[in-house]
Design an enzyme around this catalytic site. Structure first.
Site, PDB file in Angstrom:
ATOM      1  N   ASP A   1       1.904  -5.519  -4.633  1.00 18.76           N
ATOM      2  CA  ASP A   1       1.103  -4.371  -4.232  1.00 18.76           C
ATOM      3  C   ASP A   1       1.559  -3.116  -4.964  1.00 18.76           C
ATOM      4  O   ASP A   1       2.763  -2.830  -5.039  1.00 18.76           O
ATOM      5  CB  ASP A   1       1.246  -4.181  -2.710  1.00 18.76           C
ATOM      6  CG  ASP A   1       0.419  -3.030  -2.186  1.00 18.76           C
ATOM      7  OD1 ASP A   1      -0.820  -3.143  -2.186  1.00 18.76           O
ATOM      8  OD2 ASP A   1       1.021  -2.012  -1.778  1.00 18.76           O
TER       9      ASP A   1
ATOM     10  N   GLU B   1      -0.983  -5.686  -8.876  1.00 16.09           N
ATOM     11  CA  GLU B   1      -2.110  -4.781  -8.634  1.00 16.09           C
ATOM     12  C   GLU B   1      -1.857  -3.492  -9.400  1.00 16.09           C
ATOM     13  O   GLU B   1      -0.840  -2.825  -9.185  1.00 16.09           O
ATOM     14  CB  GLU B   1      -2.242  -4.484  -7.140  1.00 16.09           C
ATOM     15  CG  GLU B   1      -3.346  -3.473  -6.833  1.00 16.09           C
ATOM     16  CD  GLU B   1      -3.227  -2.855  -5.442  1.00 16.09           C
ATOM     17  OE1 GLU B   1      -4.267  -2.671  -4.795  1.00 16.09           O
ATOM     18  OE2 GLU B   1      -2.092  -2.544  -5.022  1.00 16.09           O
TER      19      GLU B   1
END
Length: 537
Positions: A202, A271
């Site tokens: 993330d 990401e």
């Protein structure tokens, strides 16, 4: 299990948002045993891996992306034993398990932060990003939070500001401190030792900040792949030069990759939310010593259409000379693709599916995408997402894409739970339930299963190169090639029929799914609205 260490190249990863997948214990919240109970469904899609959104111990201010214990399962999702059983059952079915790792920040409820905020000289004092106020008491610089307002929050104990790129309850870890890096890598190793096959990382470009705390300059242009690109959010007004995507991040990613290389067959997908996301993807995946693959928000915005897709893919192909992309058209952070791209028919959604699954790279499919679920319309009283609550009504947040999975059209709460779910089941979704579509050979779910099953038998689609051809407006034509084999994909991304003249193109493949065959007349291919064809050269 597939012993190929490069299984991730060309793999299809199915994203599960555990809170909304299946509730096994009747408390209205999905859990890990619920995922285990539905592994046969996931395996039946013919995907290769499952990406689990966070299930770690958390106060759930950002629904698991605010971690308070990196080595445990939050009780609402189950136990470590439940996770171990999920791993065992997934591997038994030939499925890999990838888990979300939130490395750049923790929860403010984490013991590390509780200690860090107590004083300026305790053992964890430098584990987070602290800074003195300016002379007038204002924050140290102009950095903004993705979720709105300043990225700095005042702490009365230390009488300093701390950095939070997201919620105030998500303080940023100080990766300039070697002890922080060691701890983070140790936590990653904990899950590798439990048998996970990879990590979705993330906000991985947020780990480092400029130690001089220089102000970000204004943004001269908003790039497609950035995050926070919404007119109601000033985050996009800055060029995020100093608060993320710092050069020091590359050295850390090499350390992370070196750890994973000790566990053959494991992988990472990062990401990337950045002002120049495609270049950052290339930088972070190049050289074979950092991330295995990465995805950006380029195909997760409202922008769409053949010209945009061609430009985006061509750009990353030029930049990413030796890296590997991972494509996604939906996830837990953006409106459902059926709504976002105004794909009003199963034929349109099938065309977008084929595009996603024939591009060079790996692909992520978000739960419910295979059902064609639309964005759920929720009342303000039903919202729980802090992002949406802050910017309502101009931006309604992420709850609309996180509503429960619809398993059965005739069961209470669509078969997700016997209790009232944490988010309401959208009434329009019942007709798209798994039970309905499983019984229909022409359903979108059947198309996903059929095409994914066919695709995994085509090495050229898994690992081949890509080259685009000139074609009429609203169409995409490209060739995938590998070891002398060449497949040409033609897609009509419009609601009008189109004819494409393609000299030298061979005939459609005999084993291609029926919905991927156009009509040939000499060297002219005729495609119906939202039609497609795959031919061998």
């Amino acid at each position: 299990m597939n012993r190929n260490p490069d299984w991730w190249r060309g793999a299809v990863i199915y994203q599960v948002y555990p809170r909304s997948f299946f509730d096994s214990n009747g408390d209205g919240i999905g859990d890990l045993p619920g995922v285990t109970a539905k592994l046969d469904y996931i395996a039946g899609l013919n995907v290769d891996a499952v990406w689990l959104s966070p299930f770690f111990t958390s106060p759930m201010k950002d629904f698991g992306y605010d971690v308070s214990d990196y080595r445990n399962v939050d009780p609402i999702f189950g136990t470590l034993s439940d996770f171990d059983e999920l791993i065992r059952q997934a591997h038994k079915r030939g499925l890999k398990i990838m888990i979300d790792q939130v490395l750049s920040h923790s929860s403010d409820q984490h013991p590390w932060f509780a200690e860090s905020r107590q004083s300026r000289d305790n053992p964890k004092a430098d584990w987070y990003v602290w800074a003195d106020a300016r002379d007038d008491g204002t924050p140290p610089n102009n950095w903004l939070s993705v979720f709105g307002g300043s990225a700095w929050a005042w702490d009365s104990r230390r009488r300093q500001y701390y950095l939070h790129n997201f919620l105030t309850s998500q303080p940023d870890l100080n990766f300039h401190n070697p002890a922080v890096q060691e701890q983070v890598l140790s936590d990653v190793k904990f899950w590798l030792d439990r048998g996970v096959d990879g990590f979705r990382l993330d906000a991985i470009n947020f780990c480092f900040h400029d130690p001089k705390l220089r102000n970000n300059p204004p943004s001269a242009a908003i790039q497609e792949g950035s995050i926070g690109v919404r007119k109601e959010n000033p985050y996009a007004y800055q060029h995020h030069k100093y608060d993320k995507t710092r050069p020091e991040n590359l050295a850390f990613l090499k350390r992370l990759r070196a750890l994973l290389d000790q566990y053959p067959g494991t992988t990472t997908v990062g990401e990337i939310g950045d002002d120049d996301a495609l270049q950052t993807m290339a930088d972070y995946t190049g050289g074979g010593d950092k991330l295995h693959m990465a995805y950006s928000f380029d195909l997760l915005t409202e922008q769409h259409g053949a010209a945009f897709f061609r430009k985006t893919v061509s750009t990353i192909e030029k930049k990413m000379t030796d890296g590997w992309p991972c494509w996604a058209i939906g996830n837990h952070d953006v409106a459902r693709v059926a709504t976002r791209w105004k794909a009003r028919t199963p034929e349109a959604l099938r065309a977008y599916m084929m595009m996603l699954l024939t591009l060079r790279g790996s692909a992520c499919i978000y739960q419910g995408e295979e059902l064609g679920l639309t964005e759920a319309e929720l009342r303000f009283e039903d919202l729980v997402d802090p992002y949406g609550i802050t910017f309502w009504p101009e931006f309604k947040g992420r709850d609309g894409c996180r509503t429960p999975m619809v398993w059965h059209h005739e069961k209470t709460h669509a078969g997700f739970s016997d209790a009232r779910p944490w988010l309401p089941v959208h009434q329009d979704h019942y007709g798209a339930a798994v039970a309905v579509q499983q019984a229909e050979d022409t359903s979108l779910l059947s198309a996903y299963r059929t095409f994914l099953g066919w695709r995994r038998q085509q090495p050229v689609l898994l690992k081949g190169d890509i080259a685009f051809h000139k074609s009429p407006a609203n169409t995409l034509v490209f060739t995938r090639s590998l070891d002398g084999e060449r497949l040409t994909v033609a897609l009509n991304l419009s609601d009008k029929p189109v004819s494409i003249t393609m000299p030298g193109i061979g005939q459609p493949l005999a084993d291609t799914p029926a919905f991927a065959i156009g009509h040939w007349q000499d060297k002219t291919l005729k495609l119906e609205p939202w039609g497609a064809d795959i031919a061998r050269l």
